[in-house]
Enzyme design. Structure first.
Site, short mmCIF file in Angstrom:
data_model
loop_
_atom_site.label_atom_id
_atom_site.label_comp_id
_atom_site.label_asym_id
_atom_site.label_seq_id
_atom_site.Cartn_x
_atom_site.Cartn_y
_atom_site.Cartn_z
N PHE A 77 0.85 -1.19 0.00
CA PHE A 77 0.00 0.00 0.00
C PHE A 77 0.89 1.23 0.00
O PHE A 77 1.61 1.49 0.97
CB PHE A 77 -0.97 0.06 1.19
N ASP A 129 9.21 2.84 2.37
CA ASP A 129 8.01 3.61 2.68
C ASP A 129 7.74 3.43 4.17
O ASP A 129 7.21 2.41 4.60
CB ASP A 129 6.84 3.12 1.82
N LYS A 137 2.22 11.06 7.60
CA LYS A 137 1.42 10.71 8.78
C LYS A 137 2.00 11.32 10.06
O LYS A 137 1.86 12.52 10.26
CB LYS A 137 1.22 9.20 8.87
C1 LIG Z 1 -1.08 6.01 4.40
C2 LIG Z 1 0.01 5.47 3.58
C3 LIG Z 1 0.37 6.06 2.36
C4 LIG Z 1 -0.40 7.20 1.73
O1 LIG Z 1 -0.43 8.33 2.54
P1 LIG Z 1 -1.58 9.46 2.32
O2 LIG Z 1 -1.17 10.55 3.24
O3 LIG Z 1 -2.88 8.83 2.64
O4 LIG Z 1 -1.51 9.88 0.89
C5 LIG Z 1 1.46 5.53 1.68
N1 LIG Z 1 2.16 4.49 2.18
C6 LIG Z 1 1.84 3.90 3.35
C7 LIG Z 1 2.66 2.77 3.87
C8 LIG Z 1 0.74 4.35 4.09
O5 LIG Z 1 0.39 3.75 5.23
#
Ligand SMILES: *Cc1c(COP(=O)(O)O)cnc(C)c1O
Length: 410
Positions: free
Chosen positions: A146, A231, A260
């Site tokens: 994701f 990520d 985040k």
């Molecule tokens: C939430 C998330 C994203 C995307 O972030 P947004 O701020 O919602 O665009 C990308 N990678 C990971 C692992 C995430 O948990």
């Protein structure tokens, strides 16, 4: 939902339903107030937040240090755009880089933007530094990934809910199994510019790769001159016990993506962390964002960095995570036919059920007088990721409610 139809919640749920896109299936709680680990709905009921806005609220809702930093900045200047410079961006970037050991930050706003930016940098690096032929760059990603929701990112998702209906897929991506270093070795060609992965797959249901995986993929990428992109948007900032989850294996990837928690739950902030050498492929005009590096977000980022230095979230996340998981394993022993697995690291924890998870997350919410808010990921697992400011006693309480719900739901 077992709420009385005349409740205020119903009024707001009807508004949402009528006036907004139906792209989520939320737990039907309408929150109007939050503090620390607690939130309150429009009918006055209290709940423990065990999701933390997917790790955005690692430091607790309305963390006073972060709210104050934002308030102070709001009275000065909020946004100038990058057409001009501001006095908050460099200060914050220096602190974040020093904290994480990187040389340079590309500031953006959302996680998805950080991912897209990294993919652009990797491709440009491939053409300009590695000598990959025009439009031949390949980027390798993992199954069950994701990384966000743009058209390119959903094109390399393996989740049909995520990609269906959004084709054609952006070319240049290859998907390999997660946790399998040999698969990476085999997938790399002379055109491979980057491998992007999550050190723990959060949205996939808190999937933890085998011990040694991160070190192995780092070595493979080094040998083949491939950029390693981690990520850490969900795993970063002590959610899993270390500042960054890759530090479990003492790995510093070529690029780390943050979002985040880095916005402290008060402002959207994201970024790409990398070396000066890699980041140098970005030249004026080649990339940008109107809000990226804005004064408000950067003031928050600086305050987040200060908070991370002042308070010890590492030990807390590790100790409380272990306490939480031990408690869940005790609950699993009582209901082995319902709970297949308890897994996690730090305060990123999940239960894998042998039946659908939604009735359990709803029962947790409906617990009276105080509910527990958690969310199922996919159909069969429940993620528990409370703010890191939670206490042992509060976890003990949550465990007692989880136990009760497993006894009651059939
Ligand atoms: C939430 C998330 C994203 C995307 O972030 P947004 O701020 O919602 O665009 C990308 N990678 C990971 C692992 C995430 O948990």
């Amino acid at each position: 939902m077992s709420k009385d139809n005349s409740s205020r919640s119903k009024f707001y749920l009807d508004l949402d339903n009528k006036w907004t896109a139906h792209n989520y299936k939320p737990i039907l709680v309408v929150i109007k107030k939050a503090k620390g680990i607690w939130v309150w709905d429009v009918d006055g009921k209290k709940y423990m937040d065990c999701l933390s806005a997917y790790s955005s609220q690692n430091f607790g809702h309305g963390n006073p240090k972060l709210v104050n930093a934002l308030k102070k900045q709001l009275d000065k200047v909020i946004l100038t755009s990058r057409a001009f410079c501001n006095d908050a961006m460099g200060t914050a970037a220096k602190k974040l880089c020093e904290l994480t050991g990187y040389e340079t930050l590309l500031p953006m706003n959302t996680g998805t933007e950080a991912v897209e930016s990294a993919l652009k940098i990797a491709r440009k690096w491939g053409y300009e530094k590695k000598g990959v032929g025009k439009d031949k760059a390949e980027i390798i990603v993992c199954e069950n990934n994701f990384h966000g929701r743009t058209i390119t990112i959903v094109g390399f998702s393996t989740d049909p809910d995520t990609y269906t209906g959004f084709g054609p897929k952006t070319p240049g991506f290859k998907v390999i199994p997660y946790g399998d270093a040999e698969a990476l070795e085999k997938a790399i060609t002379k055109n491979t510019v980057a491998f992007m992965f999550e050190p723990i797959q959060g949205e996939a249901g808190v999937l933890i790769p085998p011990e040694g995986y991160i070190k192995k993929v780092q070595n493979i990428c080094k040998e083949s001159n491939v950029i390693l992109i981690a990520d850490e948007i969900q795993t970063g900032f002590y959610r899993t016990g270390e500042l960054l989850a890759c530090q479990y294996e003492s790995v510093k990837p070529d690029m780390t993506l943050v979002a985040k928690a880095v916005g402290g739950g008060v402002f959207p902030v994201s970024g790409v962390l990398s070396s000066r050498e890699i980041m140098a492929v970005l030249t004026p005009g080649s990339h940008g964002s109107t809000w990226g590096g804005n004064s408000a977000g950067m003031a928050v980022l600086e305050a987040v960095c200060d908070l991370l230095v002042e308070e010890d979230f590492s030990q807390k996340s590790k100790d409380l995570g272990k306490y939480f998981m031990d408690g869940l394993k005790e609950i699993q022993k009582k209901y082995p036919e319902k709970i297949k697995e308890v897994r996690g690291r730090g305060l990123l924890v999940a239960l894998e059920l042998s039946e659908k998870a939604r009735p359990y997350t709803e029962a947790l919410m409906n617990n009276s007088p105080i509910g527990v808010l958690a969310k199922e990921t996919h159909e069969f697992s429940i993620r528990f990721a409370p703010p890191l400011v939670i206490t042992k006693k509060e976890i003990q309480w949550a465990l007692s409610i989880i136990d009760k719900v497993f006894a009651e739901v059939n």
